[in-house]
Design a protein around this motif. Structure first.
Motif, short mmCIF file in Angstrom:
data_model
loop_
_atom_site.label_atom_id
_atom_site.label_comp_id
_atom_site.label_asym_id
_atom_site.label_seq_id
_atom_site.Cartn_x
_atom_site.Cartn_y
_atom_site.Cartn_z
N PHE A 13 0.88 -1.18 0.00
CA PHE A 13 0.00 0.00 0.00
C PHE A 13 0.91 1.22 0.00
O PHE A 13 1.50 1.54 1.04
CB PHE A 13 -0.89 0.02 1.24
CG PHE A 13 -1.81 -1.18 1.35
CD1 PHE A 13 -2.98 -1.25 0.60
CD2 PHE A 13 -1.50 -2.22 2.21
CE1 PHE A 13 -3.82 -2.34 0.71
CE2 PHE A 13 -2.35 -3.31 2.32
CZ PHE A 13 -3.51 -3.38 1.57
N ALA A 18 2.73 -4.78 3.09
CA ALA A 18 1.86 -5.43 4.09
C ALA A 18 2.04 -6.94 4.10
O ALA A 18 2.01 -7.58 5.15
CB ALA A 18 0.39 -5.09 3.80
N PRO A 37 1.57 -10.69 15.68
CA PRO A 37 1.29 -9.42 16.36
C PRO A 37 0.58 -8.42 15.43
O PRO A 37 0.50 -8.64 14.22
CB PRO A 37 2.69 -8.92 16.75
CG PRO A 37 3.65 -9.65 15.88
CD PRO A 37 3.01 -10.95 15.51
N ASN A 38 0.08 -7.34 16.01
CA ASN A 38 -0.59 -6.31 15.22
C ASN A 38 0.31 -5.84 14.09
O ASN A 38 1.50 -5.62 14.27
CB ASN A 38 -0.93 -5.09 16.10
CG ASN A 38 -2.00 -5.42 17.11
OD1 ASN A 38 -2.79 -6.35 16.91
ND2 ASN A 38 -2.03 -4.68 18.19
N GLY A 39 -0.29 -5.69 12.91
CA GLY A 39 0.46 -5.19 11.75
C GLY A 39 1.28 -6.25 11.05
O GLY A 39 2.03 -5.95 10.11
N ALA A 40 1.14 -7.52 11.45
CA ALA A 40 1.95 -8.60 10.86
C ALA A 40 1.56 -8.89 9.41
O ALA A 40 2.33 -9.48 8.66
CB ALA A 40 1.81 -9.88 11.69
N GLY A 41 0.32 -8.49 9.03
CA GLY A 41 -0.13 -8.74 7.65
C GLY A 41 -1.23 -9.79 7.55
O GLY A 41 -1.61 -10.19 6.45
N SER A 43 -4.58 -9.69 8.22
CA SER A 43 -5.82 -9.26 7.55
C SER A 43 -5.61 -9.08 6.06
O SER A 43 -6.47 -9.45 5.24
CB SER A 43 -6.32 -7.92 8.11
OG SER A 43 -6.57 -8.05 9.46
N THR A 44 -4.47 -8.52 5.69
CA THR A 44 -4.18 -8.31 4.27
C THR A 44 -4.08 -9.66 3.55
O THR A 44 -4.65 -9.84 2.46
CB THR A 44 -2.87 -7.52 4.10
OG1 THR A 44 -2.97 -6.31 4.85
CG2 THR A 44 -2.60 -7.20 2.65
N HIS A 210 -6.81 -13.51 17.11
CA HIS A 210 -5.90 -13.00 18.15
C HIS A 210 -5.86 -13.91 19.37
O HIS A 210 -4.91 -13.88 20.14
CB HIS A 210 -6.32 -11.59 18.57
CG HIS A 210 -5.77 -10.53 17.68
ND1 HIS A 210 -6.57 -9.73 16.90
CD2 HIS A 210 -4.50 -10.16 17.40
CE1 HIS A 210 -5.80 -8.91 16.20
NE2 HIS A 210 -4.54 -9.15 16.48
N1 LIG Z 1 -5.74 -0.49 3.11
C1 LIG Z 1 -4.53 -0.21 3.62
N2 LIG Z 1 -3.90 0.92 3.32
C2 LIG Z 1 -2.66 1.20 3.81
N3 LIG Z 1 -1.99 0.39 4.64
C3 LIG Z 1 -2.58 -0.76 5.00
C4 LIG Z 1 -3.87 -1.13 4.51
N4 LIG Z 1 -4.20 -2.34 5.03
C5 LIG Z 1 -3.16 -2.70 5.81
N5 LIG Z 1 -2.19 -1.76 5.80
C6 LIG Z 1 -0.89 -1.82 6.50
O1 LIG Z 1 -0.32 -3.09 6.23
C7 LIG Z 1 0.33 -3.62 7.38
C8 LIG Z 1 -0.29 -4.98 7.72
O2 LIG Z 1 -1.63 -4.75 8.20
P1 LIG Z 1 -2.67 -5.91 8.50
O3 LIG Z 1 -3.94 -5.24 8.89
O4 LIG Z 1 -2.71 -6.84 7.37
O5 LIG Z 1 -2.00 -6.61 9.75
P2 LIG Z 1 -2.69 -7.55 10.84
O6 LIG Z 1 -1.69 -8.61 11.16
O7 LIG Z 1 -4.01 -7.99 10.36
O8 LIG Z 1 -2.85 -6.57 12.06
P3 LIG Z 1 -3.97 -6.58 13.23
O9 LIG Z 1 -3.69 -7.79 14.05
O10 LIG Z 1 -3.68 -5.30 13.96
O11 LIG Z 1 -5.31 -6.59 12.55
C9 LIG Z 1 0.17 -2.59 8.47
O12 LIG Z 1 1.34 -1.79 8.47
C10 LIG Z 1 -1.02 -1.78 8.02
O13 LIG Z 1 -0.97 -0.47 8.50
#
Ligand SMILES: Nc1ncnc2c1ncn2[C@@H]1O[C@H](COP(=O)(O)OP(=O)(O)OP(=O)(O)O)[C@@H](O)[C@H]1O
Length: 254
Positions: A13, A18, A37-41, A43-44, A210
């Motif tokens: 992004f 991500a 952990p949070n931000g690991a990727g 959800s993406t 989580h």
């Molecule tokens: N639509 C988007 N636009 C910009 N950055 C994004 C977007 N979606 C995710 N990110 C970034 O990509 C990285 C991975 O995010 P992601 O939400 O996939 O992590 P996660 O492991 O699901 O985190 P969490 O446990 O907090 O939900 C993070 O740095 C996040 O800020």
């Protein structure tokens, strides 16, 4: 036998990477838990599998077919289904109607085939009603069939979301945070139903969650993500005792 395969997935992004070079396989009839952990990727990665994001690089293969360019509903029709939160406009509808509407919006391949083979729409609707009844009983929501969805507890709502997804007759179900907002007395039922679906109905699951304890209880395989990549993969015991995962959760301070 492999049902789902991610190969070299990458998603950025702007300047943020991500998901970076993520590859793994999901075997039939297993539950794969994804932690990190949070931000690991997580959800993406989930959205790449469900078809809500297109990868910059890499492919997603389902049941031997490259589905990287397919839209979410096309994936659903092939049996790769994800749960959806009950939308605001559905909270004013009864539990049973929520189930019936799910089958209309998202018929799976087998459901479509059944509709094509039946002589009337009424028969199709009758089949959907039978299926909804069977699933509501399986999920122990039958007594709540006339209740408005908006009156359900967090856990009951999660069970209904599971039921709605099951109306599409999935082969693989993607679950995003199924334990969020579920109180402890319904946690066991939800986890047990997921394991029953694997053991008795040959279903396959990929679960982003989580609640690590829940993931460890139900998963055959756990994928630990960190910084957009797969850091650790193995049995729950292997990933739990992997020091790199501990470091990732503690921000590398160990
Ligand atoms: N639509 C988007 N636009 C910009 N950055 C994004 C977007 N979606 C995710 N990110 C970034 O990509 C990285 C991975 O995010 P992601 O939400 O996939 O992590 P996660 O492991 O699901 O985190 P969490 O446990 O907090 O939900 C993070 O740095 C996040 O800020």
């Amino acid at each position: 036998m492999t049902l789902l395969e991610a190969d070299g997935l990458r998603k950025t992004f702007g300047g943020i990477v991500a998901v970076d070079d993520v590859s793994f396989e999901v075997e039939r009839q297993e539950i794969v838990g994804v932690i990190g952990p949070n931000g690991a990727g997580k959800s993406t990665m989930f959205k790449l599998l469900a078809g809500f994001h297109k990868p910059d690089e890499g492919t997603v293969t389902f049941d031997g077919e490259d589905i990287t360019d397919l839209a979410p509903n096309e994936r659903t029709q092939r049996g790769l289904v994800r749960t959806f939160q009950i939308a605001q406009e559905l909270t004013g509808m009864r539990v049973m109607d929520n189930m019936l509407l799910a089958s209309q919006n998202n018929p799976g391949e087998k459901v479509l085939a059944a509709a094509a083979n039946t002589s009337s729409v009424r028969e199709f609707e009758g089949n959907a009603r039978d299926r909804a009844e069977e699933l509501l009983k399986f999920l122990e929501l039958w007594d709540l069939r006339d209740e408005y969805a908006g009156n359900l507890s967090g856990g009951q709502r999660k069970l209904l979301e599971l039921g709605r997804a099951l109306m599409a007759d999935p082969e693989l179900l993607l679950l995003d945070e199924p334990m969020a907002g579920v109180n402890p007395d319904l946690t066991d039922r939800l986890l047990q139903r997921i394991m029953d679906l694997r053991d008795e109905r040959d279903m396959t699951f990929l679960v982003v969650e989580h609640d690590i304890e829940a993931i460890m209880r139900i998963s055959n395989t756990v994928i630990g993500m960190h910084d957009g990549g797969v850091l650790s993969k193995g049995t729950p015991e292997e990933v739990q005792s992997d020091e790199r995962m501990l470091e990732a959760y503690l921000g590398g301070e160990v």
